[in-house]
Motif scaffolding. Structure first.
Motif, PDB file in Angstrom:
ATOM      1  N   UNK A 197      -9.699  79.581 -28.426  1.00 28.66           N
ATOM      2  CA  UNK A 197      -8.799  78.576 -29.277  1.00 28.66           C
ATOM      3  C   UNK A 197      -6.888  78.900 -29.306  1.00 28.66           C
ATOM      4  N   UNK A 198      -6.524  78.231 -29.412  1.00 24.91           N
ATOM      5  CA  UNK A 198      -5.075  78.765 -30.165  1.00 24.91           C
ATOM      6  C   UNK A 198      -5.085  78.922 -31.410  1.00 24.91           C
ATOM      7  N   UNK A 199      -4.379  80.029 -31.929  1.00 20.76           N
ATOM      8  CA  UNK A 199      -3.751  80.850 -32.417  1.00 20.76           C
ATOM      9  C   UNK A 199      -4.773  80.781 -33.479  1.00 20.76           C
ATOM     10  N   UNK A 200      -5.533  81.273 -34.575  1.00 16.48           N
ATOM     11  CA  UNK A 200      -7.164  81.585 -34.240  1.00 16.48           C
ATOM     12  C   UNK A 200      -7.902  80.694 -34.334  1.00 16.48           C
ATOM     13  N   UNK A 201      -7.828  79.268 -33.882  1.00 12.00           N
ATOM     14  CA  UNK A 201      -8.771  78.617 -32.861  1.00 12.00           C
ATOM     15  C   UNK A 201      -8.016  77.254 -33.621  1.00 12.00           C
ATOM     16  N   UNK A 202      -7.951  76.989 -34.903  1.00 11.44           N
ATOM     17  CA  UNK A 202      -7.924  76.132 -35.612  1.00 11.44           C
ATOM     18  C   UNK A 202      -6.064  75.764 -36.211  1.00 11.44           C
ATOM     19  N   UNK A 203      -6.098  74.543 -36.008  1.00  9.70           N
ATOM     20  CA  UNK A 203      -4.493  74.299 -37.348  1.00  9.70           C
ATOM     21  C   UNK A 203      -4.408  74.032 -38.798  1.00  9.70           C
ATOM     22  N   UNK A 204      -4.976  75.212 -39.302  1.00  9.33           N
ATOM     23  CA  UNK A 204      -5.724  74.694 -40.801  1.00  9.33           C
ATOM     24  C   UNK A 204      -4.161  74.486 -41.260  1.00  9.33           C
ATOM     25  N   UNK A 205      -2.827  74.591 -41.136  1.00  9.98           N
ATOM     26  CA  UNK A 205      -2.038  73.784 -41.799  1.00  9.98           C
ATOM     27  C   UNK A 205      -1.690  72.661 -41.742  1.00  9.98           C
ATOM     28  N   UNK A 206      -2.136  71.893 -41.317  1.00 10.53           N
ATOM     29  CA  UNK A 206      -2.508  70.480 -41.107  1.00 10.53           C
ATOM     30  C   UNK A 206      -3.039  70.024 -41.916  1.00 10.53           C
ATOM     31  N   UNK A 207      -4.120  70.762 -42.482  1.00 13.40           N
ATOM     32  CA  UNK A 207      -4.796  69.989 -43.748  1.00 13.40           C
ATOM     33  C   UNK A 207      -4.101  68.650 -44.642  1.00 13.40           C
ATOM     34  N   UNK A 208      -3.832  69.089 -45.637  1.00 11.90           N
ATOM     35  CA  UNK A 208      -2.969  68.054 -46.363  1.00 11.90           C
ATOM     36  C   UNK A 208      -2.434  66.489 -45.735  1.00 11.90           C
ATOM     37  N   UNK A 209      -1.643  66.938 -44.276  1.00  9.44           N
ATOM     38  CA  UNK A 209      -1.311  65.739 -43.952  1.00  9.44           C
ATOM     39  C   UNK A 209      -1.790  65.162 -43.665  1.00  9.44           C
ATOM     40  N   UNK A 210      -3.449  66.071 -42.464  1.00 12.35           N
ATOM     41  CA  UNK A 210      -4.716  64.950 -42.102  1.00 12.35           C
ATOM     42  C   UNK A 210      -4.632  64.293 -43.508  1.00 12.35           C
ATOM     43  N   UNK A 211      -5.242  64.417 -44.255  1.00 15.60           N
ATOM     44  CA  UNK A 211      -5.441  63.758 -45.820  1.00 15.60           C
ATOM     45  C   UNK A 211      -4.419  62.596 -46.019  1.00 15.60           C
ATOM     46  N   UNK A 212      -3.214  62.879 -46.166  1.00 10.44           N
ATOM     47  CA  UNK A 212      -2.250  61.639 -45.906  1.00 10.44           C
ATOM     48  C   UNK A 212      -2.509  60.248 -45.263  1.00 10.44           C
ATOM     49  N   UNK A 213      -2.728  60.695 -43.852  1.00 14.11           N
ATOM     50  CA  UNK A 213      -2.299  60.312 -42.611  1.00 14.11           C
ATOM     51  C   UNK A 213      -3.319  59.001 -42.323  1.00 14.11           C
TER      52      UNK A 213
END
Ligand code: SAH
Length: 392
Positions: A197-213
């Motif tokens: 996968x890209x980076x370390x396999x997952x885009x951990x940095x969008x966690x809070x923004x996904x919750x908001x969505x």
């Protein structure tokens, strides 16, 4: 090895900035081995920092400003603080969430090192030769600090280390080797492809923004553009979206998003994924087809010199979304280019809004989550920015 700085070049270090540029160096004593530890002195001979030396414009990445030994205890101390921070935030040690960034480079006073935790596996990524050389020591300290919770450490630095250093690096396990690749984020399951996968396999940095969505998804028709592993799509489904379309130019990403939807909502017919170029898809789709759109593209500007084109790219992309989004729609739009400032990104998006003639309000201003902390002496560490906009 020992490094002496040119006169006056210690100023940024006195302000605890963690990088020493090659132009600041007067002379080097001792063998010049890439990745070696360097003790750094001012022109007056006063000790100022210790860090990893490397050939390139950033010559030293500072590990400490106090004259301490960089030994096993040092790594344990730094990793322990990093873990304490994640516990304080609430992302570590929670039953519903075992996916988080444990080390975010300069933000955790460990320039050149990234560690993401996915359940019982940590993915360790070196961005400097020094961190590469220390990988075994770091892995051992990591195991001690995390204890029984951690069974596997996967090292993934093939694409992040300087090519010229010719380290013959390979990706592989430093500890364990379990193929179990499912991790939990806010109660949702995801396959993490740390091998390919890209980076370390997952885009951990969008966690809070996904919750908001998730809170905006009820009853909406959602387009998740640049979906990759489909993080936003899975949250939208849980949030009660009427339909979710995921789009990515990579066929592999389409496979990943379908697998992640199946893992959480088997047989859910609200979701469909398409391998398609974003610009093409946005151009061809019907106006009003969606009333919740996510634009989370890859970094358009990897370097400062690509900035002008990157800003044009953000404007073009967002203009398409503004033109097509249904009345009363909500747009989540992001930039993860470190070279693009928050203000530049806003200008690009607002230009797009003006071009489309739509009336647009800012609902939220988003950024990277707390497990991607910013070192106050290294504001460059702030990279993710986003806007949630209501489009009349
Ligand atoms: N939103 C994702 C991360 C996106 S990463 C998440 O939450 O995990 C960026 C993605 O954009 C990558 O998967 C890449 O394959 C995709 N991509 C790059 N260029 C593209 C293009 N022109 N059209 C569509 N997708 C593209």
């Amino acid at each position: 090895m020992t490094i002496y700085l040119k006169r006056g070049k210690e100023e940024s270090l006195q302000r605890f900035h963690p990088w020493i540029f090659s132009g600041a160096i007067q002379r080097i004593e001792g063998p010049e081995e890439e990745g070696a530890l360097a003790r750094v002195f001012t022109a007056n001979g006063d000790y100022i920092a210790t860090g990893h030396w490397q050939i390139g414009s950033i010559a030293v990445r500072v590990l400490t400003f106090s004259d301490e030994t960089i030994d096993d205890a040092f790594w344990r101390r730094r990793l322990q603080v990093a873990l304490d921070v994640r516990k304080a935030i609430g992302v570590a040690g929670s039953a519903a969430n075992d996916t988080f960034r444990l080390v975010h480079g300069e933000g955790d006073n460990l320039p050149g090192l990234v560690i993401d935790v996915y359940g019982q596996t940590a993915v360790l990524q070196a961005h400097s030769v020094g961190m590469h050389c220390c990988r075994q020591q770091i892995a051992a300290a990591l195991k001690e600090v995390m204890g029984a919770e951690l069974e596997n450490i996967y090292y993934k630095s093939e694409t992040t280390l300087p090519f010229k250093a010719d380290l013959g690096q390979e990706n592989g396990f430093l500890l364990g080797g379990s193929p179990d690749d499912v991790a939990m984020e806010n109660g949702l399951k995801f396959h993490i492809d740390w091998l390919r996968g890209q980076k370390t396999g997952f885009f951990v940095d969008q966690r809070d923004n996904r919750s908001l969505l998730e809170h905006y998804a009820r009853g909406r028709d959602v387009l998740n553009m640049f979906c990759y592993t489909g993080g936003f799509s899975v949250y939208a489904l849980r949030g009660g979206a009427r339909l979710v379309h995921s789009v990515d130019s990579s066929a592999k990403a389409v496979e990943l998003v379908n697998a992640n939807v199946a893992l959480n909502f088997p047989g859910d017919t609200r979701h469909e994924a398409f391998a398609e170029d974003a610009f093409k898809y946005l151009q061809q789709m019907d106006a009003g087809a969606y009333d919740l759109i996510i634009l989370d593209p890859p970094a358009f500007a990897k370097h400062k010199d690509a900035l002008r084109n990157a800003l044009k790219g953000y404007t073009r992309l967002n203009a398409r979304a503004f033109e097509k989004i249904r009345e009363g729609g909500v747009l989540f739009t992001f930039s993860c280019s470190q070279a693009v400032s928050k203000d530049q990104f806003r200008t690009a998006v607002f230009t797009a809004a003006a071009m489309s003639g739509r009336s647009v309000r800012i609902l939220h201003q988003l950024h990277q989550p707390a497990d991607h902390p910013v070192n106050i002496y290294h504001p460059e560490g702030e990279y993710l920015k986003g806007l949630v906009l209501y489009v009349e």
